[in-house]
Design a protein around this motif. Structure first.
Motif, PDB file in Angstrom:
ATOM      1  N   PRO A   1      -2.962   0.365  -5.554  1.00 46.11           N
ATOM      2  CA  PRO A   1      -3.913   0.125  -6.643  1.00 46.11           C
ATOM      3  C   PRO A   1      -5.192   0.932  -6.453  1.00 46.11           C
ATOM      4  O   PRO A   1      -5.916   1.207  -7.400  1.00 46.11           O
ATOM      5  CB  PRO A   1      -4.180  -1.379  -6.568  1.00 46.11           C
ATOM      6  CG  PRO A   1      -3.887  -1.747  -5.147  1.00 46.11           C
ATOM      7  CD  PRO A   1      -2.759  -0.843  -4.725  1.00 46.11           C
ATOM      8  N   TYR A   2      -5.454   1.317  -5.204  1.00 48.01           N
ATOM      9  CA  TYR A   2      -6.603   2.149  -4.838  1.00 48.01           C
ATOM     10  C   TYR A   2      -6.324   2.684  -3.442  1.00 48.01           C
ATOM     11  O   TYR A   2      -5.373   2.258  -2.771  1.00 48.01           O
ATOM     12  CB  TYR A   2      -7.914   1.352  -4.858  1.00 48.01           C
ATOM     13  CG  TYR A   2      -7.817  -0.013  -4.214  1.00 48.01           C
ATOM     14  CD1 TYR A   2      -7.886  -0.159  -2.831  1.00 48.01           C
ATOM     15  CD2 TYR A   2      -7.626  -1.153  -4.996  1.00 48.01           C
ATOM     16  CE1 TYR A   2      -7.775  -1.393  -2.243  1.00 48.01           C
ATOM     17  CE2 TYR A   2      -7.508  -2.399  -4.406  1.00 48.01           C
ATOM     18  CZ  TYR A   2      -7.593  -2.513  -3.031  1.00 48.01           C
ATOM     19  OH  TYR A   2      -7.470  -3.752  -2.451  1.00 48.01           O
ATOM     20  N   GLU A   3      -7.108   3.632  -2.995  1.00 44.45           N
ATOM     21  CA  GLU A   3      -6.871   4.228  -1.681  1.00 44.45           C
ATOM     22  C   GLU A   3      -7.018   3.183  -0.582  1.00 44.45           C
ATOM     23  O   GLU A   3      -7.981   2.426  -0.541  1.00 44.45           O
ATOM     24  CB  GLU A   3      -7.854   5.376  -1.424  1.00 44.45           C
ATOM     25  CG  GLU A   3      -7.590   6.075  -0.091  1.00 44.45           C
ATOM     26  CD  GLU A   3      -8.534   7.228   0.169  1.00 44.45           C
ATOM     27  OE1 GLU A   3      -8.142   8.375  -0.058  1.00 44.45           O
ATOM     28  OE2 GLU A   3      -9.687   6.953   0.587  1.00 44.45           O
ATOM     29  N   CYS A   4      -6.054   3.164   0.292  1.00 47.89           N
ATOM     30  CA  CYS A   4      -6.062   2.215   1.405  1.00 47.89           C
ATOM     31  C   CYS A   4      -6.513   2.946   2.669  1.00 47.89           C
ATOM     32  O   CYS A   4      -5.804   3.842   3.150  1.00 47.89           O
ATOM     33  CB  CYS A   4      -4.669   1.623   1.603  1.00 47.89           C
ATOM     34  SG  CYS A   4      -4.552   0.465   2.992  1.00 47.89           S
ATOM     35  N   PRO A   5      -7.667   2.602   3.211  1.00 50.44           N
ATOM     36  CA  PRO A   5      -8.176   3.287   4.407  1.00 50.44           C
ATOM     37  C   PRO A   5      -7.215   3.233   5.595  1.00 50.44           C
ATOM     38  O   PRO A   5      -7.165   4.164   6.396  1.00 50.44           O
ATOM     39  CB  PRO A   5      -9.471   2.538   4.723  1.00 50.44           C
ATOM     40  CG  PRO A   5      -9.892   1.948   3.421  1.00 50.44           C
ATOM     41  CD  PRO A   5      -8.618   1.587   2.723  1.00 50.44           C
ATOM     42  N   GLY A   6      -6.447   2.160   5.683  1.00 47.32           N
ATOM     43  CA  GLY A   6      -5.536   2.026   6.809  1.00 47.32           C
ATOM     44  C   GLY A   6      -4.268   2.842   6.676  1.00 47.32           C
ATOM     45  O   GLY A   6      -3.611   3.161   7.676  1.00 47.32           O
ATOM     46  N   CYS A   7      -3.905   3.206   5.439  1.00 46.45           N
ATOM     47  CA  CYS A   7      -2.653   3.927   5.191  1.00 46.45           C
ATOM     48  C   CYS A   7      -2.834   5.408   4.882  1.00 46.45           C
ATOM     49  O   CYS A   7      -1.875   6.182   4.954  1.00 46.45           O
ATOM     50  CB  CYS A   7      -1.902   3.292   4.017  1.00 46.45           C
ATOM     51  SG  CYS A   7      -1.205   1.661   4.341  1.00 46.45           S
ATOM     52  N   LYS A   8      -4.049   5.812   4.516  1.00 50.77           N
ATOM     53  CA  LYS A   8      -4.254   7.146   3.941  1.00 50.77           C
ATOM     54  C   LYS A   8      -3.816   8.291   4.851  1.00 50.77           C
ATOM     55  O   LYS A   8      -3.471   9.374   4.359  1.00 50.77           O
ATOM     56  CB  LYS A   8      -5.711   7.328   3.536  1.00 50.77           C
ATOM     57  CG  LYS A   8      -6.698   7.335   4.701  1.00 50.77           C
ATOM     58  CD  LYS A   8      -8.115   7.560   4.199  1.00 50.77           C
ATOM     59  CE  LYS A   8      -9.117   7.645   5.352  1.00 50.77           C
ATOM     60  NZ  LYS A   8     -10.492   7.891   4.861  1.00 50.77           N
ATOM     61  N   ASP A   9      -3.819   8.084   6.162  1.00 52.25           N
ATOM     62  CA  ASP A   9      -3.405   9.144   7.082  1.00 52.25           C
ATOM     63  C   ASP A   9      -1.912   9.116   7.378  1.00 52.25           C
ATOM     64  O   ASP A   9      -1.421   9.958   8.160  1.00 52.25           O
ATOM     65  CB  ASP A   9      -4.186   9.029   8.400  1.00 52.25           C
ATOM     66  CG  ASP A   9      -5.675   9.307   8.220  1.00 52.25           C
ATOM     67  OD1 ASP A   9      -6.017  10.081   7.312  1.00 52.25           O
ATOM     68  OD2 ASP A   9      -6.479   8.735   8.989  1.00 52.25           O
ATOM     69  N   PHE A  10      -1.190   8.171   6.760  1.00 53.40           N
ATOM     70  CA  PHE A  10       0.229   8.015   7.056  1.00 53.40           C
ATOM     71  C   PHE A  10       1.132   8.215   5.835  1.00 53.40           C
ATOM     72  O   PHE A  10       2.203   8.813   5.952  1.00 53.40           O
ATOM     73  CB  PHE A  10       0.485   6.623   7.659  1.00 53.40           C
ATOM     74  CG  PHE A  10      -0.249   6.374   8.937  1.00 53.40           C
ATOM     75  CD1 PHE A  10       0.320   6.718  10.151  1.00 53.40           C
ATOM     76  CD2 PHE A  10      -1.517   5.810   8.931  1.00 53.40           C
ATOM     77  CE1 PHE A  10      -0.359   6.487  11.346  1.00 53.40           C
ATOM     78  CE2 PHE A  10      -2.203   5.573  10.116  1.00 53.40           C
ATOM     79  CZ  PHE A  10      -1.624   5.924  11.329  1.00 53.40           C
ATOM     80  N   LEU A  11       0.728   7.705   4.707  1.00 55.99           N
ATOM     81  CA  LEU A  11       1.525   7.843   3.490  1.00 55.99           C
ATOM     82  C   LEU A  11       0.620   7.709   2.286  1.00 55.99           C
ATOM     83  O   LEU A  11      -0.531   7.276   2.398  1.00 55.99           O
ATOM     84  CB  LEU A  11       2.641   6.804   3.412  1.00 55.99           C
ATOM     85  CG  LEU A  11       2.267   5.353   3.063  1.00 55.99           C
ATOM     86  CD1 LEU A  11       3.513   4.616   2.593  1.00 55.99           C
ATOM     87  CD2 LEU A  11       1.671   4.621   4.244  1.00 55.99           C
ATOM     88  N   SER A  12       1.134   8.108   1.136  1.00 55.01           N
ATOM     89  CA  SER A  12       0.326   8.051  -0.079  1.00 55.01           C
ATOM     90  C   SER A  12       1.211   7.737  -1.278  1.00 55.01           C
ATOM     91  O   SER A  12       2.445   7.699  -1.173  1.00 55.01           O
ATOM     92  CB  SER A  12      -0.414   9.382  -0.298  1.00 55.01           C
ATOM     93  OG  SER A  12       0.509  10.457  -0.365  1.00 55.01           O
ATOM     94  N   ARG A  13       0.595   7.542  -2.401  1.00 56.95           N
ATOM     95  CA  ARG A  13       1.312   7.233  -3.634  1.00 56.95           C
ATOM     96  C   ARG A  13       2.325   8.333  -3.940  1.00 56.95           C
ATOM     97  O   ARG A  13       2.012   9.513  -3.891  1.00 56.95           O
ATOM     98  CB  ARG A  13       0.311   7.110  -4.776  1.00 56.95           C
ATOM     99  CG  ARG A  13       0.938   6.841  -6.128  1.00 56.95           C
ATOM    100  CD  ARG A  13      -0.146   6.755  -7.191  1.00 56.95           C
ATOM    101  NE  ARG A  13      -1.042   5.622  -6.942  1.00 56.95           N
ATOM    102  CZ  ARG A  13      -2.204   5.468  -7.561  1.00 56.95           C
ATOM    103  NH1 ARG A  13      -2.635   6.367  -8.418  1.00 56.95           N
ATOM    104  NH2 ARG A  13      -2.948   4.403  -7.294  1.00 56.95           N
ATOM    105  N   GLY A  14       3.555   7.915  -4.239  1.00 58.77           N
ATOM    106  CA  GLY A  14       4.582   8.879  -4.603  1.00 58.77           C
ATOM    107  C   GLY A  14       5.582   9.189  -3.508  1.00 58.77           C
ATOM    108  O   GLY A  14       6.648   9.746  -3.779  1.00 58.77           O
ATOM    109  N   HIS A  15       5.276   8.841  -2.261  1.00 59.23           N
ATOM    110  CA  HIS A  15       6.283   8.967  -1.221  1.00 59.23           C
ATOM    111  C   HIS A  15       7.441   8.022  -1.559  1.00 59.23           C
ATOM    112  O   HIS A  15       7.207   6.881  -1.952  1.00 59.23           O
ATOM    113  CB  HIS A  15       5.708   8.586   0.149  1.00 59.23           C
ATOM    114  CG  HIS A  15       5.086   9.732   0.876  1.00 59.23           C
ATOM    115  ND1 HIS A  15       3.757   9.758   1.250  1.00 59.23           N
ATOM    116  CD2 HIS A  15       5.604  10.911   1.304  1.00 59.23           C
ATOM    117  CE1 HIS A  15       3.487  10.890   1.886  1.00 59.23           C
ATOM    118  NE2 HIS A  15       4.597  11.605   1.915  1.00 59.23           N
TER     119      HIS A  15
END
Length: 209
Positions: free
Chosen positions: A119-133
């Motif tokens: 729903p919005y950028e996740c600081p904990g996930c941003k270095d591992f995966l992103s929308r559309g994977h």
């Protein structure tokens, strides 16, 4: 005559044994269709309850509470209150429910591929995966740890792909495989803590920054 009858009886016994062994082998090889999911026209991946899989690899609520009780801030150095800790636990359980239900719904519709969304950028996930994977149902089956949430405060969702296109051959913009050449991707540790955006914004306003 007696020898002929004995021989005939032995032959009949051998035939009966052979038929029985054949039937038992066929029954052992058969797998109920209801226990599998449909993949590319064949039933090739067992349907395993994703909730049951997650319970084996995710920390218990008791373990999470114990961990949070010893933490005073999230990864952004924002303070954690008791209400913050409780909200994180509620959100963790809620996102597990949402993602498990999404997979169960996809199973009922024979969905083969799922993609990640935020729903919005996740600081904990941003270095591992992103929308559309995206991942396949078979990859989920083999690696249940790729079912979100991945960390405390994670807002990642797994969404069934409604199209009939094989995403490994897709030209659809923004979609790309999460598994690179079969390698298991790295994911955040569950111990990573992120406060909700509203709580982050409030903390920033309070600090005057």
């Amino acid at each position: 005559m007696a020898a002929f009858l004995i021989g005939l009886i032995l032959v009949l016994i051998l035939v009966i044994i052979a038929i029985r062994v054949g039937v038992e082998k066929e029954e052992a090889e058969e797998t109920p269709i209801d226990s599998q999911i449909h993949v590319s026209g064949i039933y090739s991946v067992f349907r395993r309850d994703p909730r049951e899989q997650l319970e084996k690899i995710r920390p218990s609520e008791e373990e999470i509470r114990k961990y949070l009780s010893a933490k005073n801030e999230d990864i952004g150095k924002l303070p954690l209150s008791d209400s913050d800790r409780e909200e994180i636990i509620v959100a963790w359980n809620s996102y597990i429910d949402k993602n498990v239900l999404a997979i169960e719904k996809g199973d009922s519709q024979g969905v083969e591929f799922y993609y990640y969304d935020f729903p919005y950028e996740c600081p904990g996930c941003k270095d591992f995966l992103s929308r559309g994977h995206y991942v396949s149902r078979e990859e989920i089956y083999k690696h249940p740890h790729i079912i979100p949430p991945f960390h405390l405060g994670c807002v990642c969702m797994i969404i069934p792909h409604s199209g009939t296109e094989n995403l490994r051959e897709t030209t659809e913009t923004g979609l790309r495989p999460f598994f690179d050449k079969g390698q298991i991707p790295q994911l955040p540790e569950w111990t990573c803590i992120v406060k909700s955006p509203d709580k982050q914004r409030y903390a920033i306003d309070e600090s005057g920054k």
